[in-house]
Design an enzyme around this catalytic site. Sequence first.
Site: not given
Ligand code: NAP
Length: 339
Positions: A238, A335, A164
């Site tokens: 987020s 963020e 990010r």
């Molecule tokens: P989530 O899937 O509940 O995941 C929560 C956390 O666990 C995140 O830090 C995610 O990393 C990590 N995680 C889960 N599975 C993983 C794996 N197999 N390997 C490595 N790390 C893992 O998160 P959520 O809030 O529902 O969001 C879903 C996705 O949307 C996530 O990938 C999140 O990062 C993304 N998102 C991105 C933004 C942005 O870019 N601004 C905003 C909102 C949500 P990661 O973050 O690396 O996936």
Amino acid sequence: MKIQENISLADHTTFKIGGKARYFCLVQSEGDLKEAVAFAKEKKVPMLVLGGGSNVLISEKGFAGLVLKIELKGIEFEETELGTFAHVGAGENWDALVAETVKRGLYGLENLSGIPGTVGGAPVQNIGAYGAEAKDTIQSVEVFDPETGEISIMKKTECEFAYRDSIFKHEEGKHLVILTVTFLLKKDGELNITYKDVKKYFEEKKISELTQEDVRNAVIEIRSKKFPDLKQFGTAGSFFKNPIIQREDFEKLLNDYPKLPSFPAGEGLVKIPAGYLFDIICGFKGVRKGDAGVFENQALVLVNWGTATSEEIKNLAEEMRAKVKEKTGIEIEFEVNIL
Ligand code: NAP
């Protein structure tokens, strides 16, 4: 190009919060951009570049300078031996680009479906979701430097992409205006459905023989349950980054919180889901202070339920951050850019 005055920024951010911009213009060409920069120099006012306004919280005081809303359009596909290059104007809608690449049978962006904002925001934030990051496909970024008036192409390695993060969020690159982003997409790629939520979705639906379209639809459906509908409520998705901490600190935390999840994040480091810290450890899910609230399905998301002020949202975010620090010692970063 028309320079407007005293324009409400609440209408140009997804939080639906923000005072007025002293000056405001829509940038639809490189010529517009040069004109806008000249105007700001002449008036001796600062500039603020906005894309989709989906990652900012702007104060009611507004912005006492020139806001440039980037509307540089155009998507050009170029077939090469390496794959298909997509050269995309920074003002294109991100999800419309993803939809177009999926329609063309190209691989690479499908896991990033449903993310609000413009294409220009993708490299800044190195947007990522469900096991994919913008940096996996970005090849280069064309930028305009308002200080020198020069346009140049930055290769992927020069963009210093990280979780990010990119050079565009730091001192050396903050001032650059992104004009075009070039992605390299594959015709014969592979789908990435190993991320827990996506894998579970397909296991439950018992769908095999998947296409990019199936993955796109799955991601959109999964997101719709976790994130509020932007059309209805003010939010920037987020609000917080998932913290990356030392493995030894994580191991100490397991004494108090044995179920604390973690993911490897490089040598000696682990990534902790901030949502778990806010929800399970600190109990913030669904909390509401006036019209500022924590979304009930995802504690990383702050919502303006109506007439919340930037101060109310910020205070809630600070309170959440302080509680996590008190309970776990972990420092959580925002963020969202606060202006
Ligand atoms: P989530 O899937 O509940 O995941 C929560 C956390 O666990 C995140 O830090 C995610 O990393 C990590 N995680 C889960 N599975 C993983 C794996 N197999 N390997 C490595 N790390 C893992 O998160 P959520 O809030 O529902 O969001 C879903 C996705 O949307 C996530 O990938 C999140 O990062 C993304 N998102 C991105 C933004 C942005 O870019 N601004 C905003 C909102 C949500 P990661 O973050 O690396 O996936």
